[in-house]
Design a protein around this motif. Structure first.
Motif, PDB file in Angstrom:
ATOM      1  N   LYS B 223     -33.848  -5.966 -28.291  1.00  0.00           N
ATOM      2  CA  LYS B 223     -34.857  -5.550 -27.283  1.00  0.00           C
ATOM      3  C   LYS B 223     -36.078  -4.915 -27.735  1.00  0.00           C
ATOM      4  O   LYS B 223     -36.600  -4.248 -27.812  1.00  0.00           O
ATOM      5  N   ALA B 224     -36.214  -5.412 -29.078  1.00  0.00           N
ATOM      6  CA  ALA B 224     -37.451  -4.955 -29.934  1.00  0.00           C
ATOM      7  C   ALA B 224     -38.700  -5.669 -29.596  1.00  0.00           C
ATOM      8  O   ALA B 224     -38.720  -7.043 -29.496  1.00  0.00           O
ATOM      9  N   LEU B 225     -39.886  -5.022 -29.620  1.00  0.00           N
ATOM     10  CA  LEU B 225     -40.794  -5.817 -29.764  1.00  0.00           C
ATOM     11  C   LEU B 225     -41.447  -6.230 -31.123  1.00  0.00           C
ATOM     12  O   LEU B 225     -41.520  -5.254 -32.113  1.00  0.00           O
ATOM     13  N   VAL B 226     -41.545  -7.450 -31.375  1.00  0.00           N
ATOM     14  CA  VAL B 226     -41.488  -7.768 -32.775  1.00  0.00           C
ATOM     15  C   VAL B 226     -43.066  -8.322 -32.956  1.00  0.00           C
ATOM     16  O   VAL B 226     -43.498  -9.223 -32.318  1.00  0.00           O
ATOM     17  N   VAL B 227     -43.838  -7.717 -34.062  1.00  0.00           N
ATOM     18  CA  VAL B 227     -44.914  -8.220 -34.708  1.00  0.00           C
ATOM     19  C   VAL B 227     -44.532  -9.021 -35.739  1.00  0.00           C
ATOM     20  O   VAL B 227     -44.379  -8.675 -36.751  1.00  0.00           O
ATOM     21  N   ASP B 228     -44.772 -10.426 -35.593  1.00  0.00           N
ATOM     22  CA  ASP B 228     -44.226 -11.468 -36.383  1.00  0.00           C
ATOM     23  C   ASP B 228     -45.306 -12.135 -37.490  1.00  0.00           C
ATOM     24  O   ASP B 228     -46.126 -12.939 -37.052  1.00  0.00           O
ATOM     25  N   ALA B 302     -47.200  -4.641 -24.342  1.00  0.00           N
ATOM     26  CA  ALA B 302     -47.621  -3.383 -24.742  1.00  0.00           C
ATOM     27  C   ALA B 302     -49.112  -2.758 -24.134  1.00  0.00           C
ATOM     28  O   ALA B 302     -49.877  -3.773 -23.903  1.00  0.00           O
ATOM     29  N   ASP B 303     -49.076  -1.629 -24.407  1.00  0.00           N
ATOM     30  CA  ASP B 303     -50.549  -1.064 -24.035  1.00  0.00           C
ATOM     31  C   ASP B 303     -50.967  -0.409 -25.386  1.00  0.00           C
ATOM     32  O   ASP B 303     -50.051  -0.380 -26.358  1.00  0.00           O
ATOM     33  N   VAL B 304     -52.283  -0.601 -25.766  1.00  0.00           N
ATOM     34  CA  VAL B 304     -52.721   0.119 -26.993  1.00  0.00           C
ATOM     35  C   VAL B 304     -53.593   1.006 -26.460  1.00  0.00           C
ATOM     36  O   VAL B 304     -54.625   1.270 -25.756  1.00  0.00           O
ATOM     37  N   SER B 305     -52.896   2.420 -26.751  1.00  0.00           N
ATOM     38  CA  SER B 305     -53.252   3.602 -26.393  1.00  0.00           C
ATOM     39  C   SER B 305     -54.416   4.417 -27.255  1.00  0.00           C
ATOM     40  O   SER B 305     -53.940   4.531 -28.443  1.00  0.00           O
ATOM     41  N   PHE B 311     -55.399   5.004 -32.739  1.00  0.00           N
ATOM     42  CA  PHE B 311     -54.603   4.215 -31.864  1.00  0.00           C
ATOM     43  C   PHE B 311     -53.140   4.168 -31.935  1.00  0.00           C
ATOM     44  O   PHE B 311     -52.771   4.020 -32.985  1.00  0.00           O
ATOM     45  N   ALA B 312     -52.498   4.003 -30.900  1.00  0.00           N
ATOM     46  CA  ALA B 312     -50.865   3.715 -30.868  1.00  0.00           C
ATOM     47  C   ALA B 312     -50.324   2.584 -30.028  1.00  0.00           C
ATOM     48  O   ALA B 312     -51.014   2.459 -28.970  1.00  0.00           O
ATOM     49  N   LEU B 313     -49.249   1.964 -30.467  1.00  0.00           N
ATOM     50  CA  LEU B 313     -48.785   1.008 -29.569  1.00  0.00           C
ATOM     51  C   LEU B 313     -47.748   1.598 -28.697  1.00  0.00           C
ATOM     52  O   LEU B 313     -47.079   2.158 -29.201  1.00  0.00           O
ATOM     53  N   ALA B 314     -47.858   1.269 -27.302  1.00  0.00           N
ATOM     54  CA  ALA B 314     -46.915   1.671 -26.564  1.00  0.00           C
ATOM     55  C   ALA B 314     -46.308   0.485 -25.799  1.00  0.00           C
ATOM     56  O   ALA B 314     -46.785  -0.088 -24.697  1.00  0.00           O
ATOM     57  N   PRO B 315     -44.990   0.220 -26.153  1.00  0.00           N
ATOM     58  CA  PRO B 315     -44.562  -1.139 -25.585  1.00  0.00           C
ATOM     59  C   PRO B 315     -44.111  -0.630 -24.026  1.00  0.00           C
ATOM     60  O   PRO B 315     -43.787   0.236 -23.722  1.00  0.00           O
ATOM     61  N   ARG B 316     -44.218  -1.956 -23.381  1.00  0.00           N
ATOM     62  CA  ARG B 316     -44.073  -1.653 -21.936  1.00  0.00           C
ATOM     63  C   ARG B 316     -42.421  -1.446 -21.521  1.00  0.00           C
ATOM     64  O   ARG B 316     -42.005  -0.471 -21.036  1.00  0.00           O
ATOM     65  N   VAL B 317     -41.672  -2.302 -22.278  1.00  0.00           N
ATOM     66  CA  VAL B 317     -40.223  -2.503 -21.885  1.00  0.00           C
ATOM     67  C   VAL B 317     -39.636  -2.276 -23.184  1.00  0.00           C
ATOM     68  O   VAL B 317     -38.478  -1.480 -23.122  1.00  0.00           O
ATOM     69  N   ALA B 318     -40.023  -2.640 -24.300  1.00  0.00           N
ATOM     70  CA  ALA B 318     -39.284  -2.766 -25.476  1.00  0.00           C
ATOM     71  C   ALA B 318     -38.699  -1.286 -25.925  1.00  0.00           C
ATOM     72  O   ALA B 318     -39.523  -0.330 -25.889  1.00  0.00           O
ATOM     73  N   HIS B 319     -37.585  -1.264 -26.587  1.00  0.00           N
ATOM     74  CA  HIS B 319     -37.004   0.117 -26.983  1.00  0.00           C
ATOM     75  C   HIS B 319     -37.540   0.316 -28.445  1.00  0.00           C
ATOM     76  O   HIS B 319     -37.557   1.396 -28.821  1.00  0.00           O
TER      77      HIS B 319
END
Lengths: 216, 406
Positions: B223-228, B302-305, B311-319
């Motif tokens: 369930k992770a958002l992966v920056v590959d 994700a959103d970039v807030s 700035f910070a990354l804010a994933p929509r669903v990922a934990h």
């Protein structure tokens, strides 16, 4: 020219440890076959290998009544069947392109595979006495009565044919079934041919056509 | 076969190519040429071997279909092993059909394998998989079965299916032991080793650890958002945003991913994405633009807030947010990222994709090749590049058996 389809009476083998049949001969009781590094004696009634002689055996095999002759690489060895000892060696006429060996009336007959020839040679010196041209690859030679027969095998087509020993003209053909090749040929002096089956590792007994009244 | 051909074939079969050559060295008839070709191939003289097999195929008569087809298959195998993919697939296919119709199923299967291995080599995974499906390994002798399982493992590893790969490699290992060909056993062991060596590095919440292919597979299914950073994509489950052609956006995403859940100061982002030492107003403006673009690109994931300092990354669903990178930081990571897709690339296509000059890309490729990290095949304009070798590329020749017609 007469044509017929081979009537295969019996199949022998494949035999354990034998990948291919390179030559066959008959000593009156046993069928001898060459399998590369051995000459094996087969009882044609039982279908069992009785004994083997360790000797290089890459192509044709023949029997003169006392000795076995065996082509190995580019030589012909004369072998004592009792002891397995090589008694004499002569050069093979095809220089290693030889395939098929027969004994008749004091001389050896050697098939030259892709050379599409049969040489008659002096068994003591290897000197070529004469050469018959064939139009097919030769893979086994035998004499029975006054008839010279040889096997052919090119691709899927294989037959056993009788040729005129003077002119080389094809007088009769026995066609083998598709995919059944002849490597090594010997007659039992009666109505059977023993045919080596190459990489199948089998030996096949094929019926020799009955002679009709008019004989060539 | 005649006497010397039989003797030479026996020598070959017992692993004595020199003995075989000795017997037929001076002969130019078709079976002798074929045997010489096979013997030369076993001795590693591949160019000579190919020429001999080609002339053998020509020299066999029109009725010697099987012998000719086997020569074609042997030639194709040599071409494959020497990474010369100029060999016409049509000739190989015709040979396969001929072998099949003449009942030589083993060599027909071997021909099919060569085709599959060629497809895998040029990175056509779907086609390779499709062609492989028509083969039943149970019919194959052990050596070919080992090669078959290596191909299966190779495809599975490229597709990140490690369990499938591991099972195939176990079968390959059994088959190679049965075949008892030392070179083949080594190839299987090397392939198995690839499964156990670190394939990537995980950076999460400021910590790093090495991952095996298996862990990568598990991570991508998590369930992770992966920056590959191995492939220059951002992914969550099946949702993949490719950023390979947008290096600035990727650099921003990576910086944000490494810092998550913290934010990243503007100055850090500027330094990492633009290599700007002193940020001025124009840099800040450009950062705003690029962040806007990244926001659009990552919209679904994700959103970039904006925060007070950056700035910070804010994933929509990922934990969770993690960064996946090469085990060691590669100088030419971007080049490797493109090659990581398993496809084959020309250097000009890579240059285009990277926005770099051909010369730069070529230098990177040469260096990576020298380090064994990439491989190429073909010559001149037809030259193609791929990521490091994976199983399926046996360099062991499993040539067809004795060639003459009987």
């Amino acid at each position: 020219m007469k044509r017929s389809s081979a009537d295969i009476i019996r199949e022998y083998g494949p035999f354990p440890g034998v990948d291919r049949i390179n030559g066959v001969t008959f000593d009156g009781q046993q069928v001898w076959f060459a399998s590369g590094d051995k000459l094996n004696a087969l009882d044609p009634a039982e279908g069992k290998v009785l004994r083997s002689i360790e000797v290089a055996s890459h192509a044709g095999t023949a029997f003169d009544g006392r000795h076995l002759f065996q082509i190995a690489e580019d030589r012909i060895h004369k072998i004592d069947p009792k002891t397995g000892r090589v008694l004499a060696t002569i050069p093979a006429p095809g220089g290693g392109g030889d395939s098929g060996l027969a004994w008749a009336e004091g001389t050896l007959w050697v098939g030259q595979h892709r050379g599409r020839k049969i040489h008659q040679i002096d068994p003591d010196t290897g000197a070529i006495l004469r050469t018959i041209e064939s139009d097919r690859v030769v893979t086994g030679v035998t004499w029975v009565d006054d008839e010279l027969w040889h096997g052919t095998w090119e691709g899927d087509e294989s037959d056993v044919r009788r040729i005129d020993p003077q002119s080389g003209e094809v007088l009769e053909r026995i066609e083998m079934p598709e995919g059944t090749g002849v490597s090594g040929l010997e007659s039992d002096g009666g109505d059977r041919f023993f045919c080596g089956g190459g990489g199948s590792g089998k030996i096949r007994a094929v019926r020799r056509p009955k002679r009709t009244a008019a004989r060539k | 076969m005649d006497s010397l051909i039989t003797a030479a074939a026996r020598a070959l079969a017992t692993g004595d190519p020199l003995g075989a050559l000795k017997r037929v060295a001076l002969r130019g008839d078709a079976p002798a040429l074929a045997l010489r070709g096979i013997a030369m191939a076993q001795l590693g003289e591949l160019v000579r071997a190919k020429a001999l097999l080609r002339s053998a195929a020509r020299a066999f008569g029109p009725k010697e279909t099987l012998a000719r087809a086997r020569c074609v298959v042997a030639e194709a195998e040599i071409a494959l092993v020497s990474r010369d993919l100029g060999f016409a697939p049509k000739a190989l296919d015709a040979a396969r059909v001929a072998l099949e119709s003449h009942g030589d199923r083993v060599n027909a299967a071997h021909a099919r394998h060569l085709e599959v291995r060629r497809l895998l080599l040029i990175g056509r995974l779907d086609d390779a998989e499709h062609a492989l499906a028509g083969l039943d390994p149970a019919l194959l002798p052990p050596a070919l079965r080992a090669a078959h399982e290596l191909v299966v493992a190779g495809i599975a590893m490229r597709r990140l299916r490690t369990r499938v790969a591991r099972a195939a490699l176990e079968r390959a290992s059994r088959a190679a032991r049965q075949a008892n060909i030392p070179a083949l056993k080594v190839e299987v062991e090397t392939a198995a080793l690839a499964l156990d060596t670190p394939a990537a590095r995980l950076i999460a919440r400021g910590e790093e650890r090495l991952l095996r292919l298996e862990d990568v597979e598990a991570l991508l299914a998590s369930k992770a958002l992966v920056v590959d950073a191995c492939r220059y994509v951002v992914r969550y489950a099946r949702n993949v945003v490719p950023l390979a052609t947008r290096p600035v956006l990727f650099a921003l995403a990576r910086a944000l991913g490494e810092a998550w859940p913290s934010d990243v100061p503007r100055s850090t982002l500027l330094a990492q994405a633009f290599r700007a030492r002193h940020a001025d107003e124009s840099h800040r403006a450009r950062l705003r633009v690029e962040i806007g673009r990244l926001r659009t690109a990552l919209k679904s994931l994700a959103d970039v807030s904006a925060t007070e300092r950056g700035f910070a990354l804010a994933p929509r669903v990922a934990h969770d947010v993690v960064v996946l990178a090469w085990p060691v930081d590669e100088e030419h990571a971007a080049v490797l990222a493109f090659l990581a897709d398993g496809e084959s690339w020309s250097s000009s296509a890579l240059a285009l994709a990277l926005g770099a000059s051909q010369r730069t890309v070529q230098r990177a490729l040469d260096q990576l090749a020298a380090e064994g990290k990439v491989q190429s095949y073909g010559r001149g304009r037809a030259r193609r590049w791929m990521a490091r070798p994976l199983p399926g590329f046996t360099t062991t020749l499993l040539l067809p058996g004795p060639l003459p017609s009987d």
